[in-house]
Design an enzyme around this catalytic site. Sequence first.
Site, short mmCIF file in Angstrom:
data_model
loop_
_atom_site.label_atom_id
_atom_site.label_comp_id
_atom_site.label_asym_id
_atom_site.label_seq_id
_atom_site.Cartn_x
_atom_site.Cartn_y
_atom_site.Cartn_z
N ASP A 13 -4.89 1.48 7.47
CA ASP A 13 -5.61 1.64 8.67
C ASP A 13 -5.16 2.59 9.67
OD1 ASP A 13 -3.35 -0.15 8.87
OD2 ASP A 13 -4.45 -0.37 11.04
N ASP A 64 0.75 -1.23 -0.06
CA ASP A 64 -0.11 0.02 0.10
C ASP A 64 1.00 1.19 0.07
OD1 ASP A 64 0.71 -0.51 2.47
OD2 ASP A 64 -1.13 -0.45 3.58
N ASP A 116 6.92 3.74 3.40
CA ASP A 116 7.12 4.67 4.32
C ASP A 116 8.63 4.83 4.85
OD1 ASP A 116 6.49 6.63 6.36
OD2 ASP A 116 5.98 5.16 8.12
P1 IMP Z 1 7.34 1.00 6.10
O1 IMP Z 1 7.90 -0.36 6.42
O2 IMP Z 1 7.99 1.78 7.22
O3 IMP Z 1 7.86 1.49 4.92
O4 IMP Z 1 5.80 0.92 6.35
C1 IMP Z 1 5.16 0.40 5.46
C2 IMP Z 1 3.87 -0.27 6.20
O5 IMP Z 1 3.51 0.74 7.24
C3 IMP Z 1 2.92 -0.09 5.10
O6 IMP Z 1 2.82 -1.25 4.60
C4 IMP Z 1 1.60 0.38 6.09
O7 IMP Z 1 1.28 -0.97 6.29
C5 IMP Z 1 2.21 0.95 7.24
N1 IMP Z 1 2.05 2.57 7.16
C6 IMP Z 1 2.96 3.40 6.80
N2 IMP Z 1 2.72 4.60 6.51
C7 IMP Z 1 1.28 4.69 6.86
C8 IMP Z 1 0.25 5.66 6.90
O8 IMP Z 1 0.39 6.82 6.65
N3 IMP Z 1 -1.11 5.08 7.28
C9 IMP Z 1 -1.27 3.67 7.12
N4 IMP Z 1 -0.19 2.86 7.23
C10 IMP Z 1 1.00 3.02 7.12
MG MG Z 2 1.20 -2.83 5.31
#
Ligand code: IMP
Ligand code: MG
Length: 176
Positions: A152, A93, A96
């Site tokens: 979510d 999705d 981040d």
């Molecule tokens: P990362 O591992 O930090 O890149 O985060 C990725 C995961 O964190 C995504 O697959 C989302 O499930 C969750 N996530 C990151 N940012 C958001 C946000 O703004 N809203 C909701 N879920 C988020």
């Molecule tokens: Mg996720």
Amino acid sequence: MKILFSEEQLQQGISRMATEINQRFGHEPLTVICVMTGSIILVADLIRQLVMPVKLGSVHACSYRGGTSRSELELDASMLPNLEGSNVLIVDDIFDTGHTLTAVHQHIESLGATCVETAVLLYKHGREELDFQVNFIGFEIPDEFVVGYGLDYQGIYRNLPYVGVMESHDLAQDES
Ligand code: IMP
Ligand code: MG
């Protein structure tokens, strides 16, 4: 809640991504891996616009236990089909910090796929912690916490048909 991308804007972005993926892989078979749970709606919309023979698999990745701050990543890849010799597209999705996609990508590569590429609906700027190149991006967004269209907050809002930005009064009072 402030609407960031309407249903119509989301569908335009997804069609653009589907066109790019179709151009990239042509009619070669593709295994799409849905990173559960957040990408379930994106995957459903995206694969219906792909023209090649598509197989569908999923992994479950979870790094948010409740609020908007990140915790240790849990990855359950026990439901994957055999990926040896396959072209694989991992769909999440949102990008981040990059920890989720990097971990899923590493794991899938270790299973003998020929080619592993990635697609995300949203790419959040300003929070990247890992140097990782995403191949297909729907929309780039600033560092704000978004929900809807699969994303979510504390398990809810995934069913919103649009993507919205959580505003301070939407966030739980007791989150630190
Ligand atoms: P990362 O591992 O930090 O890149 O985060 C990725 C995961 O964190 C995504 O697959 C989302 O499930 C969750 N996530 C990151 N940012 C958001 C946000 O703004 N809203 C909701 N879920 C988020
Ligand atoms: Mg996720």
